[in-house]
Design an enzyme around this catalytic site. Structure first.
Site, PDB file in Angstrom:
ATOM      1  N   CYS A 279       3.835   1.528  10.697  1.00  0.00           N
ATOM      2  CA  CYS A 279       4.317   0.323   9.949  1.00  0.00           C
ATOM      3  C   CYS A 279       3.675   0.853   8.783  1.00  0.00           C
ATOM      4  CB  CYS A 279       3.394  -0.616  10.719  1.00  0.00           C
ATOM      5  SG  CYS A 279       4.536  -1.143  11.637  1.00  0.00           S
TER       6      CYS A 279
ATOM      7  N   CYS B  38      -1.457  -1.288   2.553  1.00  0.00           N
ATOM      8  CA  CYS B  38       0.040  -0.840   2.356  1.00  0.00           C
ATOM      9  C   CYS B  38       0.044   0.684   2.579  1.00  0.00           C
ATOM     10  CB  CYS B  38       0.891  -1.532   2.785  1.00  0.00           C
ATOM     11  SG  CYS B  38       2.412  -0.741   2.187  1.00  0.00           S
TER      12      CYS B  38
ATOM     13  N   CYS C  18      14.618   0.599  11.339  1.00  0.00           N
ATOM     14  CA  CYS C  18      14.315   0.662  10.368  1.00  0.00           C
ATOM     15  C   CYS C  18      14.212   0.215   9.039  1.00  0.00           C
ATOM     16  CB  CYS C  18      11.831   0.693  10.544  1.00  0.00           C
ATOM     17  SG  CYS C  18      11.389  -0.127   9.239  1.00  0.00           S
TER      18      CYS C  18
ATOM     19  N   CYS D 272       7.216  -1.123  -4.021  1.00  0.00           N
ATOM     20  CA  CYS D 272       7.459  -2.702  -3.730  1.00  0.00           C
ATOM     21  C   CYS D 272       6.151  -3.032  -4.401  1.00  0.00           C
ATOM     22  CB  CYS D 272       6.532  -2.474  -2.220  1.00  0.00           C
ATOM     23  SG  CYS D 272       6.407  -4.491  -1.701  1.00  0.00           S
TER      24      CYS D 272
ATOM     25  N   GLU E  64      13.171   5.888   2.225  1.00  0.00           N
ATOM     26  CA  GLU E  64      12.976   6.303   3.737  1.00  0.00           C
ATOM     27  C   GLU E  64      12.889   5.224   4.762  1.00  0.00           C
ATOM     28  OE1 GLU E  64       8.502   8.755   3.083  1.00  0.00           O
ATOM     29  OE2 GLU E  64       8.781   6.489   4.075  1.00  0.00           O
TER      30      GLU E  64
ATOM     31  N   CYS F 298      -0.338  -4.993  -1.284  1.00  0.00           N
ATOM     32  CA  CYS F 298      -1.397  -5.547   0.726  1.00  0.00           C
ATOM     33  C   CYS F 298      -1.775  -4.195   0.187  1.00  0.00           C
ATOM     34  CB  CYS F 298      -0.128  -5.353   1.331  1.00  0.00           C
ATOM     35  SG  CYS F 298       1.287  -6.548   1.370  1.00  0.00           S
TER      36      CYS F 298
HETATM   37  N1  SAH Z   1       7.206  -6.798   2.682  1.00  0.00           N
HETATM   38  C1  SAH Z   1       7.353  -6.809   4.224  1.00  0.00           C
HETATM   39  C2  SAH Z   1       8.288  -6.090   5.453  1.00  0.00           C
HETATM   40  C3  SAH Z   1       7.909  -4.186   4.760  1.00  0.00           C
HETATM   41  S1  SAH Z   1       5.974  -4.096   6.036  1.00  0.00           S
HETATM   42  C4  SAH Z   1       6.109  -7.171   4.774  1.00  0.00           C
HETATM   43  O1  SAH Z   1       5.400  -7.506   4.210  1.00  0.00           O
HETATM   44  O2  SAH Z   1       6.511  -7.824   5.635  1.00  0.00           O
HETATM   45  C5  SAH Z   1       6.851  -4.385   7.531  1.00  0.00           C
HETATM   46  C6  SAH Z   1       5.284  -4.723   7.759  1.00  0.00           C
HETATM   47  O3  SAH Z   1       4.066  -3.263   8.222  1.00  0.00           O
HETATM   48  C7  SAH Z   1       3.781  -5.933   7.742  1.00  0.00           C
HETATM   49  O4  SAH Z   1       3.972  -6.572   8.258  1.00  0.00           O
HETATM   50  C8  SAH Z   1       3.354  -4.902   7.010  1.00  0.00           C
HETATM   51  O5  SAH Z   1       2.560  -5.939   6.331  1.00  0.00           O
HETATM   52  C9  SAH Z   1       3.113  -3.993   7.627  1.00  0.00           C
HETATM   53  N2  SAH Z   1       2.358  -2.930   7.207  1.00  0.00           N
HETATM   54  C10 SAH Z   1       2.180  -2.488   6.190  1.00  0.00           C
HETATM   55  N3  SAH Z   1       0.739  -1.324   6.161  1.00  0.00           N
HETATM   56  C11 SAH Z   1       0.186  -1.920   7.638  1.00  0.00           C
HETATM   57  C12 SAH Z   1      -0.243  -0.143   7.805  1.00  0.00           C
HETATM   58  N4  SAH Z   1      -0.788   0.352   6.952  1.00  0.00           N
HETATM   59  N5  SAH Z   1      -0.551  -0.887   9.718  1.00  0.00           N
HETATM   60  C13 SAH Z   1      -0.428  -1.740  10.349  1.00  0.00           C
HETATM   61  N6  SAH Z   1       0.975  -2.563   9.533  1.00  0.00           N
HETATM   62  C14 SAH Z   1       1.887  -2.606   8.241  1.00  0.00           C
END
Ligand code: SAH
Length: 345
Positions: free
Chosen positions: A328, A110, A96, A103, A83, A107
């Site tokens: 995000c 995420c 974006c 990934c 996406e 996290c």
């Molecule tokens: N892998 C990279 C880029 C992709 S994620 C990174 O970790 O930065 C982009 C951003 O979205 C990151 O800051 C991530 O932690 C955040 N993110 C992921 N899931 C989220 C959620 N459910 N709510 C808010 N931010 C989130």
């Protein structure tokens, strides 16, 4: 077949003004087929078509949010899906992009992490997202002036393809983006951050997903983060700042009762002392089964106030596209069979 977009602009086939014409069709007009390149001789077009693929995706679906953001869902040649998100603002148009299918960083909050890792995207598959979204929006690719590597995937774990993609989008003959308008977001990998500063100084902006100032909390929400301590991450951020002269952004998703206490705000302010930086507080975007909730407005405000009182530059980033699953961390292929699609099954 070779994807044309995987080539650095200096390595494009054809030479002289024919090369210029080809680059213009691809990056200014954004055409998706060689046959549309009407000022190239038919023979040249046929040769290009025999050797190169131009558009790596099939568009599956778009999801439009009431705030104007649009999530684009694409299928890759090996049937995997990923996406990209288009975000129009009053004064700019931002895209974006994803650097992977799924990934490996995992996290806990995420949705992409929950999918697991599919595969790396190639540089052309990253750049192709810009072209495909521009076509979908009826724009020239060059109208998309702002780019964030914040879609699916960890850019520094797909280092070479991400750097080549960045070089293509900054190149004057390709997208000609300003390095000030390109941001790479990473889960926080000190080696990659140093390499980016010292070996591939592109001058782009760096955002680090810190999300917690203490090891215990950070390892709980970023289980793969245990390999790199917060202090190592901070040291690499300082180095990036010193070498590039750029302010480093720290992303901080506010997770209710997990990382939003006053003591954590105080600790975060301590970590940032003396570093030219900026903190982005992001209300967590809840998704079903995440096990996390977003902090309340009051909790966010209290956290914000502590940082501000300690001289930290801080702002709240309201995610766009929440209702379209485009915010995000919501990129998770809300489709039946999504996990299989990410895995290419
Ligand atoms: N892998 C990279 C880029 C992709 S994620 C990174 O970790 O930065 C982009 C951003 O979205 C990151 O800051 C991530 O932690 C955040 N993110 C992921 N899931 C989220 C959620 N459910 N709510 C808010 N931010 C989130």
């Amino acid at each position: 077949m070779q994807l044309l977009l995987d080539l650095h602009p200096d390595a494009y086939p054809l030479s002289g003004y024919r090369r210029k014409q080809l680059l213009e069709w691809v990056f200014v007009h954004g055409v998706g087929e060689f046959s549309a390149m009407s000022n190239l001789p038919a023979g040249v077009r046929a040769e290009l078509e025999a050797e190169y693929a131009l558009n790596p995706f099939k568009l599956v679906e778009t999801f439009r949010s009431t705030d104007g953001s649009v999530k684009y869902l694409f299928t890759l040649p090996d049937n995997r899906q990923m996406e990209a998100v288009y975000m129009p603002y009053l004064d700019r148009k931002t895209i974006c992009v994803s650097t992977m299918v799924g990934c490996p960083a995992k996290c806990a909050f995420c949705a992409t992490g929950a999918l697991g890792f599919g595969r790396n995207l190639t540089a052309g598959e990253v750049v192709g997202q810009i072209l495909a979204v521009a076509r979908g929006e009826g724009l020239s690719p060059r109208d998309l002036r702002n780019l964030v590597f914040m879609g699916m995937g960890e850019p520094l774990l797909n280092y070479d393809a991400t750097i080549l993609a960045a070089r293509i989008l900054l190149h004057q003959d390709a997208l000609g983006m300003s390095k000030r308008r390109v941001t790479l977001s990473t889960v926080g990998l000190p080696k990659g951050i140093r390499k980016l500063a010292l070996e591939d100084d592109l001058g782009i902006k760096l955002a680090i997903s810190l999300h917690a100032p203490d090891e215990e909390t950070r390892q709980r929400i970023i289980p793969t983060g245990h390999a790199n301590s917060i202090l190592e991450i901070m040291a690499s951020a300082r180095e990036y700042q010193q070498v590039t002269g750029r302010r480093v952004t720290f992303e901080y998703a506010m997770l209710r009762g997990v990382n939003d206490s006053v003591w954590q705000a105080e600790l975060l302010a301590d970590l940032l002392r003396g570093l030219v930086s900026h903190v982005n507080l992001i209300p967590m975007n809840p998704w079903e089964g995440s096990g996390f909730e977003e902090s309340t407005e009051q909790e966010m405000q209290a956290f914000y106030n502590v940082l501000e009182a300690r001289g930290v530059e801080v702002s709240v980033r309201r995610s766009r596209g929440r209702d379209a699953g485009a915010a995000c961390g919501q990129l998770a292929l809300k489709q039946p069979g999504a996990v299989q699609a990410a895995a290419g099954a």
